[in-house]
Motif scaffolding. Structure first.
Motif, PDB file in Angstrom:
ATOM      1  N   ASP A   1      -5.026   5.283  -2.268  1.00 14.67           N
ATOM      2  CA  ASP A   1      -5.349   5.796  -0.936  1.00 14.67           C
ATOM      3  C   ASP A   1      -5.536   4.649   0.052  1.00 14.67           C
ATOM      4  O   ASP A   1      -5.027   4.682   1.180  1.00 14.67           O
ATOM      5  N   ALA A   2      -6.282   3.630  -0.380  1.00 10.98           N
ATOM      6  CA  ALA A   2      -6.610   2.517   0.511  1.00 10.98           C
ATOM      7  C   ALA A   2      -5.365   1.717   0.883  1.00 10.98           C
ATOM      8  O   ALA A   2      -5.216   1.283   2.034  1.00 10.98           O
ATOM      9  N   ILE A   3      -4.467   1.509  -0.070  1.00  7.72           N
ATOM     10  CA  ILE A   3      -3.255   0.747   0.228  1.00  7.72           C
ATOM     11  C   ILE A   3      -2.355   1.516   1.193  1.00  7.72           C
ATOM     12  O   ILE A   3      -1.773   0.934   2.124  1.00  7.72           O
ATOM     13  N   GLU A   4      -2.246   2.821   1.007  1.00  7.34           N
ATOM     14  CA  GLU A   4      -1.439   3.617   1.932  1.00  7.34           C
ATOM     15  C   GLU A   4      -2.006   3.572   3.349  1.00  7.34           C
ATOM     16  O   GLU A   4      -1.259   3.666   4.324  1.00  7.34           O
ATOM     17  N   ASP A   5      -3.318   3.420   3.477  1.00 12.48           N
ATOM     18  CA  ASP A   5      -3.963   3.391   4.793  1.00 12.48           C
ATOM     19  C   ASP A   5      -4.158   1.977   5.326  1.00 12.48           C
ATOM     20  O   ASP A   5      -4.745   1.796   6.396  1.00 12.48           O
TER      21      ASP A   5
END
Length: 431
Positions: A56-60
């Motif tokens: 999630d964090a990498i996509e954001d």
């Protein structure tokens, strides 16, 4: 205010990026690997937690105007690097162990492939999530094993950072906790939530009876009444008088809970409340839970020890460059050596299902790979392709079951709470 996580990176990562963009090496194809050289003292296995949160964090992970302005104001990087960051999106590939998998020293937990520039800026983000969540998950798994099938509730939100509290609740549920008291974790991740009253609620009222009557009126007889604000024997007596023999549970939060639980069970049975459960809380950890195994305790509430990793607040993972343009590279510093090259792993099992060793091998042209036996299993799976999460990855419930099954495969000594060697050895396969 921007919600970007981009400044959840480290100054030195952007300094390396800036220098590499200047000298032309930033766009070299690289592989970074997450692993741990050792398990925390006294631990025999690790639990890989936080994978879903990392994806999630990498996509954001993008740099908005507020973040770029901060970098510009403090001259962290050059103007040309600011422009590069303005368009940053991770476009690489990530493979790794699935969430809920066990790991051991040297396990190639996460493999990040991309240019040096796009992969190097993820180090702090990746490690901060995986080190925290894996530490909590490992502590929680030990507590669940010690509870031996009894309900165990996470209730440590007031003992850690507000966002860490939500992450800790998720990691605890992954490891087998029944529920959490953290409502945001329930909203964000669908984790069952539960709770009872604190001593303040009893003290608010003119009498203990009045407090119990108020709680039962609001929540029904199936609620859990906290009975040790004053005299525990009188508290149990009042609890049953108010709620009747169908009272859901009583909670004991202080004192010698083992002795008190035995006394409470005898008293409840004598009052006809034979189905009323006993829940204990108050500075519990896996050792205290194990010590209570023979007592008539039906459930545990765990707070401080859980959210601090029960003495091991980090999983000691590192994020190291292991390959540049297909060429293995390795750190040779004393006591911090790494093994070069992109790697994968298989776990070998006996016919009975017991794990016997983890075999780590290099993925390179011409390198031999271990032959899988009839019960062996490859460990790494695709997680991201071209910067996008792979479709149909298992969710939290499935990963919870994965860990539950994995713990059953450990040799019996691997579940001991005493110090010892890792539950299964890591073997490095050579060509």
């Amino acid at each position: 205010m921007s919600t970007s996580t981009a400044l959840l990176t480290d100054h030195y990562e952007l300094t390396m990026l800036d220098s590499a963009l200047r000298d032309g090496t930033a766009h070299r194809s690289c592989t970074f690997e997450v692993f741990t050289r050792r398990l925390p003292n006294g631990r025999r296995y690790g639990v890989f937690g936080g994978v879903g949160r990392v994806l999630d964090a990498i996509e954001d992970f993008t740099f908005g105007e507020e973040e770029l302005a901060q970098l510009a104001e403090h001259r962290v990087v050059s103007e040309s690097t600011l422009e590069w960051l303005r368009g940053y999106r991770f476009q690489g590939q990530i493979d790794g162990y699935p969430e809920g998998e066990l790991f051991f020293p040297g396990s190639p937990l996460l493999t990040v492939r991309g240019t040096f520039a796009e992969a190097v800026v993820l180090e702090t983000l990746v490690l901060s999530i995986l080190n925290h969540d894996s530490a909590i998950a490992a502590a929680a798994a030990r507590m669940v094993s010690a509870a031996n099938g009894r309900r165990i509730i996470e209730m440590g939100s007031r003992r850690t950072h507000e966002e860490s509290a939500v992450a800790a609740a998720r990691a605890a549920y992954l490891a087998g906790f029944t529920a959490t008291s953290n409502l945001e974790a329930g909203r964000r991740y669908g984790i069952p939530t539960t709770g009872t009253a604190a001593h303040a609620f009893t003290l608010l009222h003119d009498s203990e009876r009045a407090a119990f009557e108020s709680q039962v009126a609001a929540l029904g007889t199936g609620t859990t009444l906290l009975v040790d604000t004053y005299d525990i024997t009188r508290g149990i007596e009042l609890a049953v008088e108010v709620a009747g023999p169908e009272l859901g549970a009583v909670r004991i939060d202080s004192g010698d809970v083992g002795v008190l639980a035995r006394q409470a069970r005898e008293q409840l049975d004598a009052l006809g409340a034979t189905n009323t459960r006993i829940v204990v809380s108050g500075d519990l950890d896996e050792y205290a839970i194990a010590a209570l195994r023979a007592e008539p305790v039906d459930g545990y509430g765990v707070g401080t020890s859980l959210v601090t990793g029960s003495g091991a607040p980090t999983a000691e993972m590192v994020y190291k460059l292991v390959e540049v343009e297909g060429r293995p590279v390795a750190k040779r510093s004393s006591h911090k050596e790494s093994r070069g090259g992109r790697k994968a792993a298989v776990r070998r099992y006996k016919e009975t299902g017991t794990a016997v060793e983890e075999v780590v091998f290099q993925l390179a042209p011409g390198a031999s790979e271990p032959v899988l036996g009839p019960h062996d299993r490859s460990l790494q799976v695709p997680l991201m392709r071209d910067g996008k999460r792979v479709d149909d990855l298992p969710g939290l419930e499935e990963n919870r079951q994965r860990l539950r099954h994995a713990l059953v495969t450990l040799p019996w000594e691997g579940l001991k709470l005493s110090q010892g060697e890792p539950a299964i050895p890591t073997v490095f396969h050579t060509s």
